[in-house]
Scaffold this motif. Structure first.
Motif, PDB file in Angstrom:
ATOM      1  N   SER A  79       0.838  -1.199   0.000  1.00  0.00           N
ATOM      2  CA  SER A  79       0.000   0.000   0.000  1.00  0.00           C
ATOM      3  C   SER A  79       0.873   1.248   0.000  1.00  0.00           C
ATOM      4  O   SER A  79       1.969   1.264   0.557  1.00  0.00           O
ATOM      5  CB  SER A  79      -0.911   0.019   1.226  1.00  0.00           C
ATOM      6  N   GLU A  80       0.352   2.305  -0.648  1.00  0.00           N
ATOM      7  CA  GLU A  80       1.056   3.583  -0.666  1.00  0.00           C
ATOM      8  C   GLU A  80       0.466   4.489   0.406  1.00  0.00           C
ATOM      9  O   GLU A  80      -0.744   4.701   0.460  1.00  0.00           O
ATOM     10  CB  GLU A  80       0.944   4.237  -2.036  1.00  0.00           C
TER      11      GLU A  80
ATOM     12  N   TYR B 281      -7.012   6.015   5.891  1.00  0.00           N
ATOM     13  CA  TYR B 281      -6.388   4.707   5.768  1.00  0.00           C
ATOM     14  C   TYR B 281      -6.959   3.640   6.701  1.00  0.00           C
ATOM     15  O   TYR B 281      -6.863   2.452   6.410  1.00  0.00           O
ATOM     16  CB  TYR B 281      -4.882   4.840   6.000  1.00  0.00           C
TER      17      TYR B 281
ATOM     18  N   LYS C 295       5.879   3.092   0.705  1.00  0.00           N
ATOM     19  CA  LYS C 295       5.292   1.791   0.398  1.00  0.00           C
ATOM     20  C   LYS C 295       5.292   0.947   1.675  1.00  0.00           C
ATOM     21  O   LYS C 295       6.344   0.684   2.260  1.00  0.00           O
ATOM     22  CB  LYS C 295       6.101   1.080  -0.691  1.00  0.00           C
TER      23      LYS C 295
ATOM     24  N   ASP D  79       1.656  -3.941   4.758  1.00  0.00           N
ATOM     25  CA  ASP D  79       0.355  -4.343   5.291  1.00  0.00           C
ATOM     26  C   ASP D  79      -0.113  -3.291   6.294  1.00  0.00           C
ATOM     27  O   ASP D  79       0.537  -3.059   7.313  1.00  0.00           O
ATOM     28  CB  ASP D  79       0.466  -5.703   5.982  1.00  0.00           C
TER      29      ASP D  79
END
Length: 289
Positions: free
Chosen positions: A2-3, A24, A284, A287
């Motif tokens: 994920s970014e 998020y 990056k 998780d």
């Protein structure tokens, strides 16, 4: 993979990475790990910061804040981090003020704090201190150093620069705090939970120069908000300074601390200074859940 977007903020030279967790919904158990990633300089277009701030929605406050040191530790108050969180909330329309004097409630480290704007500076109100020890005798090199100690949401041990070892050999700005402070910060017999360590120099009754080595960062920081509060409080109690004092940190970005009292009893403190966005970056993360 994920970014994750990070916004960088400076609270009087105290640098922070900020995540908007409303977007998020990161598992809280991941924050300590993420702090160790997002507070480091992992590529040429990121910067090293002195803490991670996580912004979350709140049902009763304007927003909630979680603070993590670069080593992943947490649970303490961060004064400049709190002020940076308020600026982030304003910049990202998490809250909209009707006027500058509107009070902004938020939770940090299990306590509800209040902030407001004053001439576009961020001002945070602190509750009264938890603990004071004057003097605080600390073993060092076979001698006893005379310091002052306070818990203002974070533990702080401060020393008058004239009383630290070898101060006569260095100008204040060049004293090797990075070598002196860890020996005390890691003295677990005296400080089982560790402590931040500061040196100060009083210029006059209204001005204190302050340098702080922060645990969890394990380095001298550009500024320390709770350290500024501790320095103002402890010197006021010694009749060294006035109720309102300017604190000049390592960054030279001025902070102001005002002691709130009634009938000679201290009831709390105001911490005021600038807080600005200085950049952003993307990380990056494997998780987030």
């Amino acid at each position: 993979m994920s970014e994750l977007k990070i916004e960088y903020y400076s609270g009087a030279g105290n640098l922070f990475s900020i995540i908007d967790n409303r977007k998020y919904k990161i598992n809280p158990k991941k924050f300590s790990e993420i702090a160790q990633i997002c507070c480091t300089k992992s590529n040429p277009f990121t910067i090293r910061t002195e803490g991670l701030i996580v912004m979350d929605s709140s049902e009763i406050n304007a927003f909630d804040v979680k603070f993590f040191n670069p080593d992943g530790s947490h649970g303490m108050m961060c004064g400049n981090g709190a002020r940076s969180a308020v600026r982030f909330a304003l910049n990202n329309n998490i809250l909209i003020l009707q006027n500058e004097n509107d009070m902004i409630p938020f939770e940090l480290a299990g306590i509800i704090y209040f902030a407001n704007l004053e001439n576009n500076l961020i001002k945070v109100k602190f509750p009264k201190q938890n603990l004071i020890e004057i003097p605080k005798l600390v073993p060092f090199g076979g001698k006893q150093l005379h310091g002052m100690f306070a818990d203002v949401g974070t533990l702080h041990l401060i020393f008058n620069y004239e009383h630290v070892p070898f101060s006569e050999n260095f100008e204040y700005d060049f004293y090797p705090l990075i070598d002196f402070a860890p020996q005390i910060r890691y003295d677990l017999d005296s400080f089982p939970n560790g402590t931040n360590v500061s040196i100060f120099k009083i210029i006059d009754k209204s001005t204190i120069f302050l340098r702080t080595y922060e645990k969890g960062v394990e380095n001298e920081t550009g500024a320390c908000g709770t350290g500024a509060v501790a320095a103002a409080l402890l010197n006021y109690l010694q009749n060294n300074t006035n109720k309102k004092v300017k604190i000049i940190p390592t960054s030279k970005s001025e902070l102001e601390v005002e002691i709130i009292s009634s009938n000679d009893k201290i009831e709390g403190f105001y911490l005021k200074g600038d807080a600005i966005k200085i950049g952003e970056a993307y990380f990056k993360i494997e998780d987030l859940c």
